[in-house]
Design an enzyme around this catalytic site. Structure first.
Site, short mmCIF file in Angstrom:
data_model
loop_
_atom_site.label_atom_id
_atom_site.label_comp_id
_atom_site.label_asym_id
_atom_site.label_seq_id
_atom_site.Cartn_x
_atom_site.Cartn_y
_atom_site.Cartn_z
N ILE A 63 43.51 57.26 -1.24
CA ILE A 63 42.26 57.24 -2.02
C ILE A 63 42.01 58.56 -2.74
CG2 ILE A 63 41.01 55.41 -0.77
CD1 ILE A 63 39.52 57.70 0.76
N THR A 128 28.54 56.26 9.32
CA THR A 128 28.42 56.23 10.79
C THR A 128 27.09 56.83 11.21
OG1 THR A 128 29.25 57.33 12.77
CG2 THR A 128 29.79 58.36 10.70
N ASP A 129 26.60 56.39 12.37
CA ASP A 129 25.37 56.99 12.90
C ASP A 129 25.57 58.46 13.29
OD1 ASP A 129 26.93 56.58 15.16
OD2 ASP A 129 25.37 55.58 16.33
N GLU A 130 26.85 58.88 13.39
CA GLU A 130 27.12 60.25 13.84
C GLU A 130 26.63 61.30 12.84
OE1 GLU A 130 30.94 60.81 15.78
OE2 GLU A 130 31.06 58.68 16.24
N TYR A 155 34.27 65.71 11.88
CA TYR A 155 34.30 64.31 11.42
C TYR A 155 32.95 63.91 10.84
CZ TYR A 155 33.61 59.23 11.87
OH TYR A 155 33.26 57.92 11.64
N LYS A 159 31.73 62.91 6.99
CA LYS A 159 31.08 61.64 6.63
C LYS A 159 29.72 61.90 5.99
CE LYS A 159 32.36 57.97 7.29
NZ LYS A 159 33.26 57.06 6.53
N PRO A 210 40.97 59.18 31.18
CA PRO A 210 40.24 60.44 31.04
C PRO A 210 38.79 60.24 30.61
CG PRO A 210 41.67 60.09 29.14
CD PRO A 210 41.87 58.91 30.04
N ARG A 219 26.62 56.00 24.27
CA ARG A 219 26.95 55.43 22.97
C ARG A 219 26.32 54.04 22.89
NH1 ARG A 219 27.74 59.99 22.45
NH2 ARG A 219 29.55 61.12 21.63
N HIS A 281 30.16 67.98 22.17
CA HIS A 281 30.05 66.55 22.51
C HIS A 281 28.61 66.03 22.35
CE1 HIS A 281 31.49 63.31 25.63
NE2 HIS A 281 31.05 62.78 24.50
#
Ligand code: NAD
Ligand code: TYD
Length: 340
Positions: A63, A128-130, A155, A159, A210, A219, A281
Site C-alpha cells: 500500500i 482500533t480502540d487502542e 502500534y 493507527k 505465556p 480486553r 502494557h
C-alpha cells in the site's frame, strides 16, 4: 452495467480475510478486490473456497507503493475502499516500530491520495480502540467516539496518526470517509502471535502459555464475524466523516481468557507461565457501542458462544496454524519469549 468495485486492503490477514469472504458470498453483484502484500501475517490459503469465484480478485501490492496503487485506482475506479492492511501486533511495534510508520501511516496516506484522485464513494478506515489509550479498572467507564486519542504503543500511535490523516482528508478535501474503532477481535484465521490463538495452539501441544505480568489486564473481545457485519453496515449506511466504535461488552481479564481456553481443551492450568510484562502494557480497553447500535448493528456472539466456535475451528483446522507455527514464526517466538 458495471459491477460495484470494492477494494479491500489486507484481505489476506485475519479480519480482512474474514471480511473478504463475507463480501464475496454476500454480494455476488460486487467485484471484491483483495490487495495484500503478503507479509508474515498474510496468507492466501484461507481463500481456497472463494479463489475461483468470478467476483473475487487478488492483487499483490504494497500500500505504500504510490505508483502501483495509483495505477490500480486509475484502472479500476473503485467505489469503495475498506482499508485493513497494517502491521497489527503491539509486541512487534515495541521491538521494531519503523515498519509500523511506513505501512500504517504512509501506506494509509498513499491510499487516501489515490481514493481522492478517482473520487471514491466511501473510504472506510479500519482502526482500533487502542488509539484511545487505556482505561482504569472502573467498570463504569468506556471508550466513546469522543474519548481523546492518547495512544501508548508505537502500534496504536501509528493507527492514531492514520486516523488523523483520514479525518483530515475528509475535512480538507471532502473525501467521504468513516473510521471504525473496534475492540480486540478473535475467531477463525487469527494469527497465532495474538493471545487467543497462541493459547489454543500452545495448549493443544502441551506447551507453556505465556501470560504477561499478573494477567489482570482487561480486553473487550469481539468475534470477527460481528466485526465484519459492523463494517458492512458502516460501509453502506455510515454517515460521512463519522467515527464508529465497535464492541460487544465482553470484558475479560487475560487470565480468565487463558483459563477458559485451557479448561475447554481439557488441559492443566499448570501450563500457564507468568512472564515479564509488556512495556507500556495498557490496563483495560472497553467500548461503548451505542452509536453503532443506533445505526442498526446487533452482534450475534457472546464471548462464551464465540470462544467455543473458535476453539472448534482451531481443532478442525490444525493444518492452517501448524504450517504457520512451524515456519519463520519459531524465530519470532524464541526471540519474543524466554519460556522455561
Ligand atoms: P493482520 O496482521 O492479521 O493482517 C494484516 C494484513 O495486512 C496481512 O494480510 C498483511 O499481509 C497485510 N499487509 C501488511 N502490510 C501491508 C502493506 N504494506 N501493503 C499491503 N498489505 C499489507 O491484521 P488484523 O488483525 O486482521 O487487523 C486488520 C486491521 O484491523 C488492522 O488495521 C488493525 O489495526 C485493525 N484492528 C485489529 C484488531 C484485532 O483485534 N486484530 C482490532 C481492531 C482493529
Ligand atoms: P494481543 O492479543 O497481543 O492484543 P492487544 O495487545 O492488541 O490487546 O494481547 C491481548 C492481551 O493479552 C494483552 O493484554 C497482552 C496479553 N498477552 C499475554 O499476556 N501473553 C501473550 O503472549 C500475548 C501475545 C498477549
Amino acid at each position: 452495467m458495471d459491477k460495484t468495485k470494492v477494494l479491500v486492503t489486507g484481505g489476506a490477514g485475519f479480519i480482512g480475510g474474514n471480511f473478504v469472504q463475507h463480501m464475496v458470498s454476500k454480494y455476488p453483484e460486487y467485484e471484491v478486490y483483495n490487495l495484500d502484500f503478503l507479509t508474515y501475517a498474510g496468507d492466501l490459503s484461507k481463500h481456497i473456497s472463494i479463489e475461483d469465484k468470478d467476483n473475487y480478485y487478488f492483487v499483490k501490492a504494497d500500500i505504500a507503493d504510490r505508483e502501483t496503487i495509483y495505477n490500480l485506482f486509475k484502472e479500476k475506479e473503485f467505489e469503495y475502499v475498506v482499508h485493513f492492511a497494517a502491521e497489527s501486533h503491539v509486541d512487534r511495534s515495541i521491538s521494531e516500530p519503523e515498519i509500523f510508520i511506513k505501512t500504517n501511516v504512509l501506506g494509509t496516506q498513499v491510499l487516501l491520495d489515490a481514493a481522492k484522485a478517482v473520487g471514491v464513494k466511501k473510504f472506510v478506515h479500519i482502526s482500533t480502540d487502542e488509539v484511545y489509550g487505556e482505561l482504569d479498572f472502573d467498570p463504569t467507564t468506556f471508550f466513546t467516539e469522543d474519548t481523546p486519542l492518547q495512544p501508548n504503543s508505537p502500534y496504536s500511535a501509528s493507527k492514531a496518526s492514520s486516523d488523523l490523516l483520514v479525518r483530515a482528508y475528509h475535512e480538507t478535501f471532502g473525501l467521504p470517509v468513516n473510521i471504525t474503532r473496534c475492540s480486540n477481535n478473535y475467531g477463525p484465521y487469527h494469527f497465532p502471535e495474538k493471545l487467543i490463538p497462541l493459547t489454543i495452539s500452545r495448549a493443544l501441544n502441551d506447551q507453556r502459555v505465556p501470560v504477561y505480568g499478573n494477567g489482570q489486564n482487561i480486553r473487550d473481545w469481539l468475534h470477527v464475524l460481528d466485526h465484519c457485519k459492523a463494517i458492512d453496515l458502516v460501509m453502506h449506511k455510515g454517515n460521512d466523516g463519522e467515527v464508529y466504535n465497535v464492541g460487544g461488552h465482553n470484558e475479560k481479564t487475560n487470565l480468565e481468557v487463558v483459563k477458559t481456553i485451557i479448561n475447554a481443551l481439557g488441559k492443566s492450568t499448570d501450563l500457564i507461565e507468568y512472564v515479564e510484562d509488556r512495556l507500556g502494557h495498557d490496563k483495560r480497553y472497553a467500548i461503548d457501542p451505542t452509536k453503532l447500535e443506533k445505526l442498526g448493528w446487533v452482534p450475534e456472539y457472546s464471548f462464551n458462544s464465540g470462544i467455543s466456535q473458535t476453539i472448534e475451528w482451531y481443532l478442525s483446522n490444525e493444518e492452517w496454524w501448524t504450517n504457520i507455527i512451524n515456519g519463520e514464526y519459531q524465530n519470532y517466538f524464541n526471540k519474543q519469549y524466554n519460556l522455561t
